[in-house]
Enzyme design. Structure first.
Site, short mmCIF file in Angstrom:
data_model
loop_
_atom_site.label_atom_id
_atom_site.label_comp_id
_atom_site.label_asym_id
_atom_site.label_seq_id
_atom_site.Cartn_x
_atom_site.Cartn_y
_atom_site.Cartn_z
N ALA A 71 0.84 -1.28 0.08
CA ALA A 71 0.10 -0.09 0.12
C ALA A 71 0.84 1.16 -0.03
CB ALA A 71 -0.85 0.10 1.30
N THR A 106 11.02 0.89 -4.14
CA THR A 106 11.27 1.44 -5.73
C THR A 106 12.65 1.57 -5.75
OG1 THR A 106 10.66 3.01 -7.16
CG2 THR A 106 10.37 3.60 -4.77
N ASP A 107 13.15 1.56 -7.06
CA ASP A 107 14.52 1.89 -7.41
C ASP A 107 14.59 3.65 -7.34
OD1 ASP A 107 12.90 2.62 -9.55
OD2 ASP A 107 14.49 1.61 -10.97
N GLU A 108 13.27 4.28 -7.25
CA GLU A 108 13.51 5.66 -7.33
C GLU A 108 14.28 6.25 -6.14
OE1 GLU A 108 9.99 7.74 -8.53
OE2 GLU A 108 9.58 6.41 -9.89
N TYR A 128 7.03 11.70 -3.74
CA TYR A 128 6.80 10.22 -3.68
C TYR A 128 8.25 9.60 -3.25
CZ TYR A 128 6.79 5.48 -5.69
OH TYR A 128 6.74 4.02 -5.36
N SER A 129 9.27 9.63 -4.12
CA SER A 129 10.31 8.93 -3.83
C SER A 129 11.11 9.25 -2.40
CB SER A 129 11.41 9.13 -4.97
OG SER A 129 11.73 10.19 -5.05
N THR A 154 9.35 9.90 0.33
CA THR A 154 8.34 9.21 1.34
C THR A 154 8.72 7.91 1.08
OG1 THR A 154 6.52 9.30 -0.02
CG2 THR A 154 6.85 11.24 1.53
N LYS A 155 8.95 7.16 0.30
CA LYS A 155 9.41 5.73 0.12
C LYS A 155 10.75 5.61 0.50
CE LYS A 155 7.40 2.89 -1.62
NZ LYS A 155 6.26 1.74 -1.13
N ASN A 205 7.35 -1.20 -13.09
CA ASN A 205 6.50 -2.27 -13.58
C ASN A 205 5.57 -2.02 -14.66
OD1 ASN A 205 5.85 -4.42 -10.74
ND2 ASN A 205 7.45 -3.01 -11.04
N ARG A 215 13.68 4.30 -18.29
CA ARG A 215 12.94 3.59 -17.04
C ARG A 215 13.49 2.07 -17.63
NH1 ARG A 215 13.12 8.06 -15.64
NH2 ARG A 215 11.43 9.13 -14.54
P1 NAD Z 1 -1.08 1.55 -6.93
O1 NAD Z 1 -1.52 3.01 -6.71
O2 NAD Z 1 -1.66 0.93 -8.22
O3 NAD Z 1 -2.11 0.87 -5.69
C1 NAD Z 1 -1.69 1.51 -4.53
C2 NAD Z 1 -2.83 0.45 -3.50
O4 NAD Z 1 -2.68 1.24 -2.04
C3 NAD Z 1 -4.29 0.95 -4.02
O5 NAD Z 1 -5.18 -0.03 -3.82
C4 NAD Z 1 -4.67 2.07 -2.70
O6 NAD Z 1 -6.18 1.86 -2.46
C5 NAD Z 1 -3.92 1.51 -1.59
N1 NAD Z 1 -3.72 2.46 -0.48
C6 NAD Z 1 -3.14 3.86 -0.53
N2 NAD Z 1 -3.13 4.43 0.67
C7 NAD Z 1 -3.65 3.24 1.54
C8 NAD Z 1 -3.75 3.43 3.03
N3 NAD Z 1 -3.41 4.58 3.61
N4 NAD Z 1 -4.14 2.42 3.51
C9 NAD Z 1 -4.29 1.19 2.86
N5 NAD Z 1 -4.24 1.18 1.40
C10 NAD Z 1 -3.81 2.43 0.79
O7 NAD Z 1 0.33 1.29 -6.68
P2 NAD Z 1 1.20 0.20 -7.33
O8 NAD Z 1 1.90 0.64 -8.42
O9 NAD Z 1 0.54 -1.22 -7.38
O10 NAD Z 1 2.41 0.11 -6.39
C11 NAD Z 1 2.57 -0.83 -5.19
C12 NAD Z 1 3.86 -0.46 -4.23
O11 NAD Z 1 4.98 -1.04 -5.23
C13 NAD Z 1 4.08 0.86 -3.81
O12 NAD Z 1 4.69 0.48 -2.71
C14 NAD Z 1 5.04 1.24 -4.86
O13 NAD Z 1 5.89 2.07 -4.11
C15 NAD Z 1 5.92 -0.20 -5.23
N6 NAD Z 1 6.48 -0.03 -6.55
C16 NAD Z 1 5.82 0.48 -7.55
C17 NAD Z 1 6.33 0.27 -8.69
C18 NAD Z 1 5.84 0.61 -10.35
O14 NAD Z 1 6.27 0.52 -10.99
N7 NAD Z 1 4.41 0.72 -10.02
C19 NAD Z 1 7.77 -0.12 -8.77
C20 NAD Z 1 8.35 -0.20 -7.70
C21 NAD Z 1 7.88 -0.31 -6.62
O1 TDX Z 2 1.75 10.72 -19.95
C1 TDX Z 2 3.14 10.45 -19.49
N1 TDX Z 2 4.00 10.59 -20.37
C2 TDX Z 2 5.38 10.43 -20.05
O2 TDX Z 2 6.26 10.89 -20.99
C3 TDX Z 2 3.36 9.94 -18.29
C4 TDX Z 2 2.15 9.53 -17.40
C5 TDX Z 2 4.52 9.62 -18.06
N2 TDX Z 2 5.64 9.97 -18.77
C6 TDX Z 2 6.79 9.72 -18.56
C7 TDX Z 2 7.66 10.19 -17.03
C8 TDX Z 2 8.64 9.00 -16.76
O3 TDX Z 2 9.89 9.26 -17.31
O4 TDX Z 2 7.16 8.15 -18.42
C9 TDX Z 2 8.07 7.75 -17.47
C10 TDX Z 2 7.14 6.88 -16.56
O5 TDX Z 2 6.28 7.42 -15.94
P1 TDX Z 2 5.28 6.97 -14.77
O6 TDX Z 2 4.45 5.69 -15.34
O7 TDX Z 2 4.65 7.89 -14.07
O8 TDX Z 2 6.35 5.99 -13.69
P2 TDX Z 2 7.77 6.90 -12.87
O9 TDX Z 2 7.27 8.07 -12.52
O10 TDX Z 2 8.90 6.17 -13.52
O11 TDX Z 2 7.40 5.94 -11.54
C11 TDX Z 2 6.81 4.56 -11.76
O12 TDX Z 2 7.91 3.52 -11.24
C12 TDX Z 2 8.51 3.64 -10.07
C13 TDX Z 2 5.82 4.02 -10.61
O13 TDX Z 2 4.73 5.11 -10.83
C14 TDX Z 2 6.23 4.33 -9.16
O14 TDX Z 2 5.33 3.72 -8.13
C15 TDX Z 2 7.49 3.44 -9.08
O15 TDX Z 2 8.08 3.40 -7.71
#
Ligand code: NAD
Ligand code: TDX
Length: 334
Positions: free
Chosen positions: A81, A123-125, A150-151, A153-154, A180, A214
């Site tokens: 979450a 996250t790698d961020e 975001y990064s 707080t992570k 992902n 990315r």
């Molecule tokens: P997401 O935004 O799709 O999902 C986040 C989920 O957390 C949602 O279901 C939301 O309702 C829930 N949530 C938010 N605040 C909450 C709270 N206070 N209590 C309970 N639930 C809450 O995110 P995601 O992309 O699935 O990411 C999941 C995890 O993976 C995160 O910790 C993110 O930092 C990490 N991560 C994401 C990526 C990526 O590329 N998406 C990459 C590396 C790490």
């Molecule tokens: O419309 C767009 N156009 C664009 O060029 C959007 C939404 C993004 N971008 C660029 C910004 C980034 O360089 O694409 C790249 C990817 O953007 P996001 O999908 O917002 O991802 P990013 O900011 O890289 O972070 C993602 O990966 C690490 C996840 O959202 C994070 O939760 C995770 O930690």
């Protein structure tokens, strides 16, 4: 370690819901999902799963009493979450501080009290960004240098975990994964935003010149690594997860357009993200050599094509989120 009762936070979000599906397919586990059901969640992603194995609890990880009770009934907590979107964190950082920092603190206090195994998803961020021509990548020992609300707080949440391991002996592991992609990702994120724009006859939107890199990994490969770390990882250790998938954003947009039968040049440049990280790149040697993990999606194009198919086939899932997401981007000229 054979685990039977999982508490998965954020299991109604993108990676969490894929993780619950992975558990159902590869283990006998029973799963409780704790999710606040924010704008990023879809309850149906959980309630459509077999009710004898998966239960959805609608609640907040900042709710100490609720978290304490659920953690007390679990063998392992997997903490997904979070507030997860960089652009949102630039518009309003407050839920990021609350959920990512205070929420993680509440989970750590509960696992400490009950002696429950904890895996922290990050996250790698947290490592900041790299130059395009830097021959190096991120390693487990790279210093933290986050750029965005975001990064940062992570990063703070990861440091809480490390401190709770050292000070209180909490049984925790941490993983830091790269970007992902795959099914069930919110349409605010780069790849699903562009796929659904093309489906809607809109032009994809590239931030700035699009040279930012990315390191893409399919969500199933991420989740297989997480399960492997829970089963065999060393307590107190951090593992980087990545699949050698570096691509710049321009190349990804062109690939999406080509795979969807459109002119690869038919996209628009929009306002860049303030403070936009230039490049992420993961060295996942430790995970591969110590735990024997390897990605199954070795072709990004194939993974992307499968993801495009999923969004074409599951319009009911993403359609309710699309208009509000685009209205939000409209306000920042993105
Ligand atoms: P997401 O935004 O799709 O999902 C986040 C989920 O957390 C949602 O279901 C939301 O309702 C829930 N949530 C938010 N605040 C909450 C709270 N206070 N209590 C309970 N639930 C809450 O995110 P995601 O992309 O699935 O990411 C999941 C995890 O993976 C995160 O910790 C993110 O930092 C990490 N991560 C994401 C990526 C990526 O590329 N998406 C990459 C590396 C790490
Ligand atoms: O419309 C767009 N156009 C664009 O060029 C959007 C939404 C993004 N971008 C660029 C910004 C980034 O360089 O694409 C790249 C990817 O953007 P996001 O999908 O917002 O991802 P990013 O900011 O890289 O972070 C993602 O990966 C690490 C996840 O959202 C994070 O939760 C995770 O930690």
């Amino acid at each position: 370690m054979v685990v039977s009762n999982y508490l998965v936070t954020g299991g109604a979000g993108f990676i969490g819901t894929n993780f619950v599906r992975h558990l159902l397919a590869h283990t006998d586990a029973r799963v409780v999902v704790l999710d606040k059901l924010t704008y990023a969640a879809r309850a149906e992603s959980v309630t459509s799963l077999p009710a004898d194995r998966v239960e959805l609890v609608h609640g907040d990880i900042c709710d100490a009493e609720l978290v304490n009770r659920l953690v007390g009934d679990a063998d392992v907590v997997v903490h997904f979450a979070a507030e997860s979107h960089n652009d949102n964190s630039l518009n309003d950082p407050s839920p990021f501080v609350q959920t990512n920092l205070v929420g993680t603190y509440q989970l750590l206090e509960a696992v400490r009290r009950h002696g429950v195994r904890y895996h922290h998803i990050s996250t790698d961020e947290v490592y900041g960004d790299l130059e395009l021509d830097d021959p190096d990548r991120f390693h487990e020992w790279t210093p933290y240098n986050p750029s965005s609300p975001y990064s940062s707080t992570k990063a703070g949440s990861d440091l809480l975990v490390r401190a709770w391991v050292r000070s209180f002996g909490v049984q925790a592991t941490i993983s830091n994964c790269s970007n992902n992609y795959g099914p069930f990702q919110h349409v605010e994120k780069f790849i699903p935003r562009q796929i659904t724009n093309v489906i809607d006859g809109e032009r994809p939107k590239l931030y700035g010149a699009g040279l930012n890199v990315r390191d893409w990994i399919h969500v199933d490969d991420h989740n297989a690594a997480v399960l492997r770390i829970i089963e065999a990882g060393r307590i107190g250790e951090t593992y980087l997860i990545g699949a050698d998938g570096e691509e710049n954003n321009k190349t990804v947009i062109e690939a999406i357009l080509r795979l969807m039968g459109r002119d690869p040049e038919d996209y628009v440049h929009v306002n860049d993200r303030p403070g936009h990280d230039l490049r992420y790149a993961i060295d996942s040697s430790k995970l591969r050599s110590e735990l024997g993990w390897a990605p199954r999606y070795t072709s990004f194009e194939e993974g992307l094509a499968a993801t495009i198919e999923w969004y074409r086939d599951n319009e009911d899932w993403w359609r309710p989120m699309k208009a509000a997401t685009e209205a939000k981007y409209e306000r920042t000229g993105q």
